[in-house]
Design a protein around this motif. Sequence first.
Motif, PDB file in Angstrom:
ATOM      1  N   CYS A  27       0.822  -1.218   0.000  1.00 31.15           N
ATOM      2  CA  CYS A  27       0.000   0.000   0.000  1.00 31.15           C
ATOM      3  C   CYS A  27       0.848   1.257   0.000  1.00 31.15           C
ATOM      4  O   CYS A  27       0.329   2.349   0.123  1.00 31.15           O
ATOM      5  N   CYS A  47       4.676   0.097   3.731  1.00 35.17           N
ATOM      6  CA  CYS A  47       5.943  -0.611   3.914  1.00 35.17           C
ATOM      7  C   CYS A  47       7.040   0.002   3.050  1.00 35.17           C
ATOM      8  O   CYS A  47       8.181   0.104   3.474  1.00 35.17           O
ATOM      9  N   ALA A  91       2.751  -7.299   7.104  1.00 33.04           N
ATOM     10  CA  ALA A  91       1.672  -8.280   7.262  1.00 33.04           C
ATOM     11  C   ALA A  91       1.150  -8.774   5.922  1.00 33.04           C
ATOM     12  O   ALA A  91       0.838  -9.953   5.755  1.00 33.04           O
ATOM     13  N   CYS A  92       1.074  -7.887   4.939  1.00 26.92           N
ATOM     14  CA  CYS A  92       0.575  -8.277   3.612  1.00 26.92           C
ATOM     15  C   CYS A  92       1.434  -9.375   3.010  1.00 26.92           C
ATOM     16  O   CYS A  92       0.923 -10.379   2.529  1.00 26.92           O
ATOM     17  N   CYS A  99       2.879  -3.375  10.167  1.00 28.43           N
ATOM     18  CA  CYS A  99       1.943  -2.839   9.180  1.00 28.43           C
ATOM     19  C   CYS A  99       1.910  -1.353   9.373  1.00 28.43           C
ATOM     20  O   CYS A  99       1.042  -0.844  10.041  1.00 28.43           O
ATOM     21  N   SER A 117      -5.475   0.679   4.551  1.00 26.46           N
ATOM     22  CA  SER A 117      -4.487   0.036   3.678  1.00 26.46           C
ATOM     23  C   SER A 117      -4.822   0.168   2.196  1.00 26.46           C
ATOM     24  O   SER A 117      -4.142  -0.413   1.370  1.00 26.46           O
TER      25      SER A 117
HETATM   26  S1  SF4 Z   1       1.660  -4.643   5.625  1.00 27.98           S
HETATM   27 FE1  SF4 Z   1       0.379  -2.852   6.024  1.00 27.98          FE
HETATM   28  S2  SF4 Z   1       1.728  -1.140   5.518  1.00 27.98           S
HETATM   29 FE2  SF4 Z   1       2.645  -2.950   4.611  1.00 27.98          FE
HETATM   30  S3  SF4 Z   1       1.888  -3.020   2.532  1.00 27.98           S
HETATM   31 FE3  SF4 Z   1       0.479  -4.237   3.787  1.00 27.98          FE
HETATM   32  S4  SF4 Z   1      -1.156  -2.847   4.405  1.00 27.98           S
HETATM   33 FE4  SF4 Z   1       0.555  -1.621   3.690  1.00 27.98          FE
END
Ligand code: SF4
Lengths: 252, 483
Positions: free
Chosen positions: A137, A140, A203-204, A234, B183
Amino acid sequence: MFDTLKMKLHQKKQYIPDIKNAPMRTQFRGLPVLNNSICDKCGKCKDVCPTGALNINPLSIDLSKCTFCGACKNICKNNAINFSSYYKLGTDKKEKLIVTQEITQEEYNKRAIEVRKEIYSVFNRSIKFRQVSAGGCNGCEMELNAAGNANFDMGRFGIDFVASPRHADGIVITGPITKNMAYALEDCYKSTPKPKIVILCGACALSGGVFQESSELNREFLNKYKVDLYIPGCPTHPLTFINAVLDFIRKK
Amino acid sequence: MNYYTMKNNERINLLDIPTIDFNALTAQLAASNLRPVSFFGSDWGENIKLYVILADDENKKLLVTSSLINKNIKEYDSITKENHQYHMFEREFYEQFGIKPLGHPWLKPVRKNQDNYEFFEMQGDETHQVAVGPIHAGVIEPGHFRFMCQGEKIYNLEIMLGYQHRGVEDLMLKKHSNQLAESICGDSVIAYNMAYSQIMEELSGTQITPKAKLIRRIALEMERIAIHIGDLGAILGDIAYLMGKEVYGVTRTLVINTMLEISGSRFGRGLITTGGVNFDIDDNLSKKIVDILNNVKNTVEKMTHAALKSSTVMSRLEKTGTVSLETATELNLVGMIGRSCGINLDSRFDFLDDFYKDLKRKPFKATNDAYSRFKIRYKEIIESISFVKKFLKVLEKHKQENLCVSTKDLIPNSFAISIVEGWRGEIVHVATTDETGKLSRYKIKDPSFNNWYGLSMAVRNNGISDFPLCNKGFDLSYCGFDL
Ligand code: SF4
Ligand code: SF4
């Protein structure tokens, strides 16, 4: 010219000297602290958890799914769920990401990342990564960029992101791996010279995170290739990322 | 045209929205000079329901109308032929529902079928293509850029996206949550979560406290400050003025670490929840925020001053990547990029609420180039810092109020819209519920949906080496577009 130099004086030193023991603000939600004995199994935390990271019998949180949103802590009347600000969360096995009442900070840290001779003898002084965002998103990604800024400055430990997989020792994957990125990801992996490291970040990447039920994902890649490091968050905090990589490539 | 007039952050009954003949609607839209804010289909039994929301910017109103299209209808006369503001909307509608806009000048995939994407091509001596992506050199999201060049000069840039497509709109119907909303686009956590929460509150008839509203707005402005500062650094990094890159970089850290002190996350994750907010800002924290913002303001002013005095910086910024006001209007560019081209749209002030109505803004003198995109950020950082300080003052009067109220069930057969001015521009969320009170459609539009084409226009006739500079200036979202 002089104005530019004046700015340098104004800025002074900005880097964090001791990255392994860098202080973290107490508000940060890091390693969960669970108290199973006062949990009355009402299951409310499980209901609010957006990713199914929580289990109540016994109380446990799977950091591969956890977004550290704090919703479970907020809803628990017995105060059985808390988050410490401990940020060294990376592990070398997915199973080690499950936190229960018994897993204290020391315990977690002790077993998190095994020292491997073949790794530190090759990568001890420098490791370069190609980063692949596969549905991330941009959370990260921003934190990985921040890991290289003047505060965290991971370049001083020989850790860097490079422009081409051909120059890389491994890849860092963020995002849940969308169908549309599956091909490019595998292509990138194949273009990286051996021996190659695979790191999942956030987390993704670890579990699909909030997107795990999406029909637009293709996580085949993870069945085919071995993952060396799992770094939760996250997004993943820069200190979490840098420390995980350092523990991985150093003898300790 | 037959339409229903509504406000931002308002719930209306689905049945209040007029339904007009499809061909009549498209003909009227082609001739209309009202700005499309949303244009999307929704399954409706045997039919497809097309909703259109238009902004009457002069009178600060939102107009909503709809049309019922039989599933046997496979094509219609494209609106884009006459009115280019619809070009992306029609492509998206075609991809999602398969009704073809006949005569659309570039009916290409939006998020799917990248293998069948036909790029524009140019033939001739010394012409060549440069293909970049989906994986780029830096740590950024994926997208494919195809440059048609002659020598160093860009004739056309085509941008193919969709790599980040995670099916967010469908997921919203399956299992919606604040965390999912955060997200959708992780550099606009606050703006997206605010839009989602407001929609849920409207749909359920929940009234949140002024205190919660204020804390949300403080976070929204802090998000703008942080990202704008980071972008100023990134722009200077791309023209190799590294001092600026690092100074802005560490200054941004101060802002996001303050966000961490408020909410436990550097991007404000977990702060906003449906019904209010999870964290308070007490007197101590409030004082700390003011101190840090004063310090940030001082550094940003000094650094900007030093950078813009440097002739090497100015020569790269000025007259690079220009988008004329005419082009920007024709393409319906919005938000900060729109403002840098002279389009004075800002949903915070166009759809005023109790908190923004007393705030003052200075006019911005747009120069439409990379310099303009640099200056607008600087201006907005300084403004937002003063907004946060004012909000913190007002917050003192609301100390006693609750942070969060409990929410109720969603009201059946409703339609609600929430527009939030994130740092990029207007983030539009629209949702409908069915007769059982379940979400039946969730539509999201990021400002990048409007603005990606603007980037293509900006780099035309510029050297290809100026592309990174233009790209950073626009700083558009891939995941917000791809959904
Ligand atoms: S883990 Fe959280 S911050 Fe990282 S890409 Fe996934 S939704 Fe976005
Ligand atoms: S903090 Fe983790 S375990 Fe708790 S609700 Fe959020 S995602 Fe679930």
